[in-house]
Design a protein around this motif. Structure first.
Motif: not given
Length: 164
Positions: A150-160
């Motif tokens: 979930d944290q990885m997805r959150l940071n992936a969304r931040r990047l995108l």
């Protein structure tokens, strides 16, 4: 021509050497892509490639493959690294592959981007560190993998979303 554009991306990030450029040009000519600089580049010998980068850039320009990008290789490298990181982030969000593998690739690309001569944003270094820590936590089992994913997805969304 897509192959030449991809070769330019790989050249910009150091995955293709000057000695590889004549063969890339030769293969493009064999596929029917043609320009004066591309022909001249294809005629270079691997042992004498000092003019290869300039000819490659000239060929890309002649073929219209430099539109909307800076012709400086450092700028192209930064653009390529960010695009690759964003592609891995999109894959992470789409559950393609393991989250830790995507996170590790994103971290490596962002660290490399933060250390190019023309970094797009120094805040990417901090985001790279988050991905790296999450990957280590995943590998070492420090937290539940669902929480880490979930944290990885959150940071992936931040990047995108370009919220570094």
């Amino acid at each position: 021509m897509k192959d030449l554009d991809e070769a330019a991306d790989r050249y910009a990030v150091g995955e293709v050497t000057n000695e590889d450029l004549p063969m890339i040009a030769t293969l493009a000519l064999a596929r029917g892509v043609n320009s004066p600089a591309l022909t001249e580049l294809a005629c270079l010998h691997r042992s004498d490639c000092r003019d290869a980068p300039g000819l490659f850039l000239e060929a890309l320009d002649e073929l219209g493959l430099l539109e909307a990008i800076d012709t400086a290789w450092d700028s192209r490298a930064a653009t390529v690294l960010l695009r690759r990181a964003e592609n891995h982030a999109a894959d992470l969000l789409a559950d393609a592959g393991t989250p830790a593998a995507r996170s590790a690739k994103i971290a490596a690309l962002l660290h490399r981007l933060a250390h190019t001569e023309d970094p797009l944003n120094s805040d990417l270094s901090e985001l790279a560190a988050y991905f790296e820590v999450l990957t280590v936590d995943w590998d070492e089992g420090y937290l539940e993998r669902a929480v880490l994913a979930d944290q990885m997805r959150l940071n992936a969304r931040r990047l995108l979303d370009h919220r570094y």
